[in-house]
Motif scaffolding. Structure first.
Motif: not given
Length: 135
Positions: A86-105
């Protein structure tokens, strides 16, 4: 496994200090640092105004850290591994969410890369812990 390998492995186990608390785990320490970074960056504008994304990335980062501690505290190996997964999956989720944050500026590309790398480090450390528990 050869007898000599078995003896060497047991000798290494005896010489290596045992980890007795989750706070001693490198992966937990790295996850704790990631949580602190995420809370810091999500408190800044414009990130702080996007309550949905802010909440999701904060919860995912805290999940990385807390699932390590919960897994470490389990009595059965399979349960421990399940929480570490679960922990490593959540780390992957964090990575994905940073793409969103980057794309939204909300954050710069450089900062997003830095934070994704930090999440990747957490992910790899937890995967190493899973491998250790699966031996």
């Amino acid at each position: 496994m050869k007898l000599s390998d078995y003896r060497e492995r047991n000798l290494i186990k005896k010489l290596m200090p045992k980890i007795t608390a989750f706070e001693e785990l490198t992966c937990w320490k790295e996850a704790r640092t990631l949580v602190k970074e995420i809370y810091s960056i999500t408190s800044e504008l414009p990130f702080s105004k996007d309550f949905g994304l802010k909440d999701q990335i904060q919860r995912a980062s805290v999940s990385v850290m807390t699932n390590i501690s919960e897994g470490f505290s389990r009595y059965h190996r399979k349960e421990s591994v399940r929480f570490f997964d679960f922990s490593q999956s959540s780390a992957a989720e964090v990575k994905s969410l940073f793409y969103v944050a980057e794309d939204l500026g909300y954050i710069s590309k450089e900062r997003a890369i830095e934070l994704r790398n930090q999440a990747t480090s957490c992910e790899k450390l937890v995967l190493g812990l899973i491998k250790h528990f699966n031996k």
